[in-house]
Scaffold this active site. Structure first.
Site, PDB file in Angstrom:
ATOM      1  N   GLU A 172       0.820  -1.211   0.000  1.00  0.00           N
ATOM      2  CA  GLU A 172       0.000   0.000   0.000  1.00  0.00           C
ATOM      3  C   GLU A 172       0.860   1.271   0.000  1.00  0.00           C
ATOM      4  O   GLU A 172       0.532   2.267   0.646  1.00  0.00           O
ATOM      5  CB  GLU A 172      -0.971   0.005   1.190  1.00  0.00           C
ATOM      6  CG  GLU A 172      -1.960  -1.165   1.158  1.00  0.00           C
ATOM      7  CD  GLU A 172      -3.026  -1.089   2.233  1.00  0.00           C
ATOM      8  OE1 GLU A 172      -2.874  -0.279   3.175  1.00  0.00           O
ATOM      9  OE2 GLU A 172      -4.009  -1.828   2.139  1.00  0.00           O
ATOM     10  N   GLU A 196      -6.701  -7.720  -1.070  1.00  0.00           N
ATOM     11  CA  GLU A 196      -7.343  -7.727   0.244  1.00  0.00           C
ATOM     12  C   GLU A 196      -8.823  -7.404   0.109  1.00  0.00           C
ATOM     13  O   GLU A 196      -9.190  -6.259  -0.137  1.00  0.00           O
ATOM     14  CB  GLU A 196      -6.696  -6.705   1.199  1.00  0.00           C
ATOM     15  CG  GLU A 196      -5.271  -7.023   1.577  1.00  0.00           C
ATOM     16  CD  GLU A 196      -4.726  -6.064   2.640  1.00  0.00           C
ATOM     17  OE1 GLU A 196      -5.527  -5.292   3.220  1.00  0.00           O
ATOM     18  OE2 GLU A 196      -3.500  -6.090   2.889  1.00  0.00           O
TER      19      GLU A 196
END
Length: 713
Positions: free
Chosen positions: A180, A251
């Site tokens: 991320e 995710e």
């Protein structure tokens, strides 16, 4: 075709066994193993958040739920606690975990990071990095890149030596570098993109033989695949940055992590299924459930304010029990999609409107094989539509999957009611007998006994080096005789503070996950002699996200005493302070059997009622059977618990949610931590609590018919 036939086909296919190596490549439709496109469903299970004894059961239940892949992060701070010193033992045995995945015929997805966030303390970075001269984390910084590359290479070489990459016959088909980073990249200006390109090249040059991904990284350079994280990637993800890369959801959050003082997030099975089906309908081919099993943040591993139980609302709960209807609904969805995988991966996709809030996604091969996804976005209305000469009722906020573009085999909003279950706790042992307990009150540090001195307020994390949650700040001073009705003011950027004046508790305070600081303003009584002021600063995990983690500040920022005449005030910001890292009981290791004799325990625990900084110990026998075990600490305040020397995590029962309830009261004790009899339980309580009301419970589930499901190992 009915769902029963879908399940029969899926069970037969799963029994054949997969995940035993192969050449892994990709194109714009999917990952390919030995040249064959596949749709993958992946389950996040983190090896250190469970125990080796639990791993086979967790992986088996994921496989039974229609999962192809097991995903895990790699936890840098666990594996390299000191530079070039490595630990792969016990819960850290990554190789054993990957081999268990392989033994059960599944693939593996290894997210090396090595920054992982994951609500894990310091985002998985080892704190010793903080002291590397000139280091700036996660940017074009030579010291950081040196250690990051060294650890990444260590893990890759370990996997190669054990032949665990699919290219060498193992189960690992996918790896991740960084995590991320797109969230923080702008903070590093021109050095951010440079770092992204370096990290990608560094990873690819390690030649694992399998693809690499970067999640939430739109500028991931070829051949690294950029992927999506979130709850609605079918709606929010614009897709990979090249038409030659597959659409991967790294995710899919099955619930959300919970913090102390926060309510649990309850995501429904229907909502998860809707967004998975939508992602597949929009050419997605890899979905990883984060988490499929969350597990437990043992010890001090949770990030700032994160509770010890992690993603308990996942398809497998904290204890590894199946949570219905999530687990079963996803299993049926996987089976339905797998049944239609050939046209999904080989057919020509089309998309067209069925109504204002309705649309169809169709995949059709020249041979006539076909699958359709009929989407109704309307959250309140059932919509009736005609599709290929057949009328269909589309339930509110649902996706209907049609095999052969004719037969309804799954609807995301239709959950089998008989598959619902409820978790129940059964008290097995109570600890109400006073004569079974002993207690010891930890020492309140005074200035003369402090081991570290400084003429300023030191930053908490850089002082403790994450060796303890606790840092004592202490000073001595003599006030004017006219200083009556004094008021102590403390301002902190730590998480919790406890103030003591001349060894007497003088109040405390704490922050929250959303409020980064707090103050203590309490009346205190000073004497005419030397006064000792001691403040215990407490961290509840280190921060796990954001840019420039190495610059974060915690601990006291302001301390002063105001006298009642309002003209006399003492400011201690730049004063002679004494410091001590950790508690006396911690240093002596009195939570372990062999160290119990290092302090004088009292058998009269009534003397310790409502006392702060108190250690309690007792012994108990393990409950019979195989069901999971949990300690009910609802009568306690804040602290940490150990069983046979192993920490089962921090507890903070006194920090209530907006609804007035503790965020967590049950604390998992893995069966592998227990002996048959005479188990040592040690609690450290910061601020009070009543150990006589603690109970030991077993955990089970009961279905809608009243049938109790026994734990399957």
């Amino acid at each position: 075709m009915g769902i029963m036939w879908v399940m029969i086909l899926w069970v037969f296919g799963a029994a054949v066994g997969i995940g035993r190596g192969g050449d892994v490549t990709y194109d714009g439709r999917s990952l390919m193993v030995d040249g064959h496109r596949q749709i993958f469903f992946s389950a996040s299970i983190h090896y250190p958040r469970s125990t080796p004894d639990m791993w086979p059961s967790l992986i088996s239940k994921a496989k039974e739920g229609g999962v192809d892949v097991i995903e895990t992060y790699v936890f840098w701070n666990l594996h390299e606690p000191q530079p070039l010193q490595y630990d792969f033992s016990g819960r850290n045995d990554l190789v054993r975990f990957i081999k268990e995945i392989q033994a059960q015929g599944l693939y593996a997805f290894l997210r090396i990071g090595p920054f992982i966030e994951s609500e894990w303390t310091y985002g998985g970075l080892p704190f010793w990095l903080h002291d590397v001269p000139g280091v700036v984390y996660r940017t074009d910084n030579e010291p950081f890149k040196f250690y990051m590359q060294n650890f990444t290479t260590k893990i890759v070489n370990l996997m190669k030596s054990e032949k665990l990459y699919a290219s060498r016959g193992g189960p690992i088909i996918l790896s991740q570098i960084e995590n991320e980073y797109g969230n923080v990249e702008p903070a590093f200006h021109e050095k951010g993109p440079v770092y992204v390109r370096w990290a990608a090249k560094m990873a690819v040059d390690l030649q694992t033989g399998v693809p690499w991904v970067m999640c939430k990284q739109p500028d991931a350079p070829d051949p690294v695949i950029n992927t999506c994280n979130g709850m609605r990637c079918g709606e929010t993800f614009p897709g990979p940055n090249s038409p030659n890369k597959p659409k991967i959801w790294t995710e899919n959050w099955t619930s959300f992590y919970q913090v102390y003082g926060g309510e649990p997030y309850m995501r429904s099975a229907e909502d998860i299924a809707f967004h998975v089906a939508l992602f597949i309908a929009k050419n997605g081919s890899f979905v990883n459930y984060y988490m499929y099993h969350g597990g437990t943040n043992f010890g001090r591993s949770g990030a700032a304010y994160v509770i010890t139980s992690y993603y308990d609302q996942a398809p497998l709960d904290e204890y590894g029990l199946i949570r219905q209807p999530k687990w079963g609904h996803m299993k049926e969805l996987h089976a339905a999609i797998k049944l239609c995988s050939t046209p999904l991966l080989q057919g020509v996709p089309t998309n067209f409107s069925l109504g204002k809030l309705q649309e169809a996604y169709v995949f059709e091969e020249p041979s006539g094989a076909c699958v359709a996804f009929l989407v109704n976005y309307d959250p309140t209305r059932t919509f009736t539509t005609k599709f290929r000469d057949t009328w269909f009722k589309l339930l509110p906020r649902s996706i209907s999957i049609l095999s052969d573009c004719r037969n309804l085999i799954f609807n995301t909003a239709k959950v089998s009611t008989e598959k619902k279950n409820t978790r129940i706790t059964t008290p097995e042992i109570n600890f109400e007998a006073e004569d079974k307990w002993e207690a010891y009150r930890d020492l309140v540090l005074n200035y003369l006994n402090s081991s570290l001195r400084a003429n300023k307020l030191l930053e908490h994390m850089n002082t403790t080096k994450d060796k303890s949650d606790y840092l004592w700040y202490t000073f001595s001073f003599q006030s004017n005789t006219s200083c009556s009705n004094a008021q102590l003011h403390v301002q902190s950027l730590g998480h919790v503070g406890h103030a003591f004046v001349n060894d007497n508790y003088a109040g405390g305070g704490h922050g929250s996950h959303t409020s980064k600081g707090f103050t203590i303003d309490n009346s205190i009584t000073l004497n005419n002699r030397i006064n000792n002021i001691s403040i215990l600063s407490v961290m509840v995990g280190l921060p796990d996200s954001g840019s420039f983690l190495e610059r974060r500040y915690a601990g006291l920022t302001e301390v002063r005493i105001q006298c009642s005449d309002e003209t006399t005030a003492y400011d201690f910001e730049n004063y002679e302070w004494g410091y001590e890292v950790g508690l006396q009981g911690e240093k002596l290791g009195i939570y372990e059997e062999e160290n119990l004799g290092n302090v004088n325990w009292s058998s009269n625990i009534t003397l310790f009622n409502d006392q702060s900084l108190t250690w309690y110990k007792t012994a108990f026998d393990a409950p019979m059977g195989e069901n999971p075990v949990a300690l009910n600490l609802s009568s306690m305040g804040k602290g940490e618990a150990w069983v046979n020397g192993q920490s089962i995590g921090r507890y903070w029962v006194s920090f209530h949610t907006p609804k007035g309830l503790p965020s967590q009261t049950l604390y998992h004790i893995p069966r592998s931590f227990l002996n048959v009899s005479n188990n040592l339980l040690v609690l450290f309580e910061e601020s009070g609590g009543d150990p006589l009301q603690i109970t030991l419970n077993t955990i089970s589930v009961i279905d809608s018919t009243g049938h109790v499901s026994l734990y399957k190992s």
